[in-house]
Design an enzyme around this catalytic site. Structure first.
Site, short mmCIF file in Angstrom:
data_model
loop_
_atom_site.label_atom_id
_atom_site.label_comp_id
_atom_site.label_asym_id
_atom_site.label_seq_id
_atom_site.Cartn_x
_atom_site.Cartn_y
_atom_site.Cartn_z
CB CYS A 156 8.20 -3.88 -10.59
SG CYS A 156 8.68 -2.47 -9.59
N GLY A 157 9.90 -3.14 -12.83
CA GLY A 157 10.85 -2.49 -13.73
C GLY A 157 11.92 -1.72 -12.98
CB THR A 158 11.90 1.43 -11.21
OG1 THR A 158 10.60 1.41 -10.63
CG2 THR A 158 11.85 2.08 -12.60
N GLY A 159 11.58 -1.28 -9.39
CA GLY A 159 11.52 -1.67 -7.98
C GLY A 159 10.71 -0.68 -7.15
CB ILE A 160 9.77 2.86 -7.70
CG1 ILE A 160 11.22 3.35 -7.84
CG2 ILE A 160 8.93 3.92 -6.98
CD1 ILE A 160 11.39 4.55 -8.78
N GLY A 161 7.54 0.72 -7.63
CA GLY A 161 6.14 0.37 -7.40
C GLY A 161 5.99 -0.79 -6.42
CG MET A 162 7.30 -4.85 -7.32
SD MET A 162 5.83 -5.85 -6.98
CE MET A 162 5.92 -7.00 -8.36
NE ARG A 196 23.20 2.84 16.13
CZ ARG A 196 24.18 2.00 15.84
NH1 ARG A 196 24.50 1.03 16.69
NH2 ARG A 196 24.85 2.11 14.70
CG HIS A 197 20.25 -0.74 13.99
ND1 HIS A 197 20.35 0.49 13.37
CD2 HIS A 197 21.51 -1.16 14.24
CE1 HIS A 197 21.64 0.79 13.24
NE2 HIS A 197 22.36 -0.18 13.76
CG ASP A 245 6.05 -5.66 -13.01
OD1 ASP A 245 7.23 -6.02 -13.18
OD2 ASP A 245 5.69 -4.46 -13.10
CG HIS A 246 4.99 -6.48 -17.51
ND1 HIS A 246 4.08 -6.08 -16.54
CD2 HIS A 246 5.32 -5.35 -18.18
CE1 HIS A 246 3.85 -4.78 -16.65
NE2 HIS A 246 4.62 -4.31 -17.63
CG HIS A 274 21.92 -0.31 10.03
ND1 HIS A 274 22.47 0.94 9.87
CD2 HIS A 274 22.89 -1.08 10.58
CE1 HIS A 274 23.73 0.94 10.31
NE2 HIS A 274 24.01 -0.28 10.73
C1 RB5 Z 1 5.62 -1.47 -15.61
O1 RB5 Z 1 5.69 -0.90 -16.87
C2 RB5 Z 1 6.39 -0.63 -14.61
O2 RB5 Z 1 5.69 0.55 -14.34
C3 RB5 Z 1 6.65 -1.42 -13.34
O3 RB5 Z 1 7.36 -2.56 -13.65
C4 RB5 Z 1 7.43 -0.74 -12.24
O4 RB5 Z 1 8.62 -0.20 -12.73
C5 RB5 Z 1 6.68 0.20 -11.40
O5 RB5 Z 1 7.21 0.81 -10.45
#
Ligand code: RB5
Length: 152
Positions: free
Chosen positions: A64-70, A131-132, A7-8, A97
């Site tokens: 993405c910004g943190t990688g969490i959402g993706m 095992r993995h 994303d951006h 693994h």
């Molecule tokens: C976008 O502002 C941000 O929320 C996205 O890049 C990402 O970090 C979501 O997990």
């Protein structure tokens, strides 16, 4: 071939990773985003995850910004094992693994050089199986238990 999307919040790091993959002679497909306009990360997570799940790419990279959402979005697609990593040990383990078929990075939390090192560690590692594989089979069972559209 590796399909890569962001994303951006991951756009700048995506360019750096594409240059790194080009230097390594690895064929890539860029799934976007293409400019800094604000976009929704699930759209790009889905695009990349579906291409990998369908066999259109060997593996994928999402940023993405943190990688969490993706990572949350990509892991909704059956067959996807998306791993959000922040250090080289995690990147290597993600392959050895977990046989992660998508590597997820945070564009706002990683230095470009470190991010390239993470991609390199993941690419250069091999799945250990044994095992993995049994544990991955159990993840497949969870998918089949809850999957309605694709698996039943
Ligand atoms: C976008 O502002 C941000 O929320 C996205 O890049 C990402 O970090 C979501 O997990």
């Amino acid at each position: 071939m590796i399909v890569i999307g962001s994303d951006h919040g991951g756009l700048e790091l995506k360019s750096a990773i594409i240059s790194y993959l080009n230097r390594r002679g690895i064929e890539i497909a860029d799934a976007g985003t293409d400019n800094g306009d604000s976009v929704d990360y699930p759209d790009f997570g889905l695009k990349v995850a579906e291409k990998v799940a369908a066999g259109g790419a060997e593996s994928g990279i999402l940023i993405c910004g943190t990688g969490i959402g993706m990572s949350i979005a990509a892991n909704k697609v059956p067959g996807i094992r998306a791993a959000l990593v922040t250090d080289v040990f995690m990147a290597r383990m993600a392959k050895e693994h977990n046989n992660a078929n998508i590597l997820v990075l945070g564009g706002r939390v990683l230095d470009e050089q470190i991010a390239c090192d993470l991609v390199g560690a993941w690419l250069d590692a091999s799945f250990e199986g044994g095992r993995h594989q049994g544990r991955l089979n159990k993840i497949g069972e969870i998918e089949r238990k809850y999957c309605i559209t694709f698996c039943k």
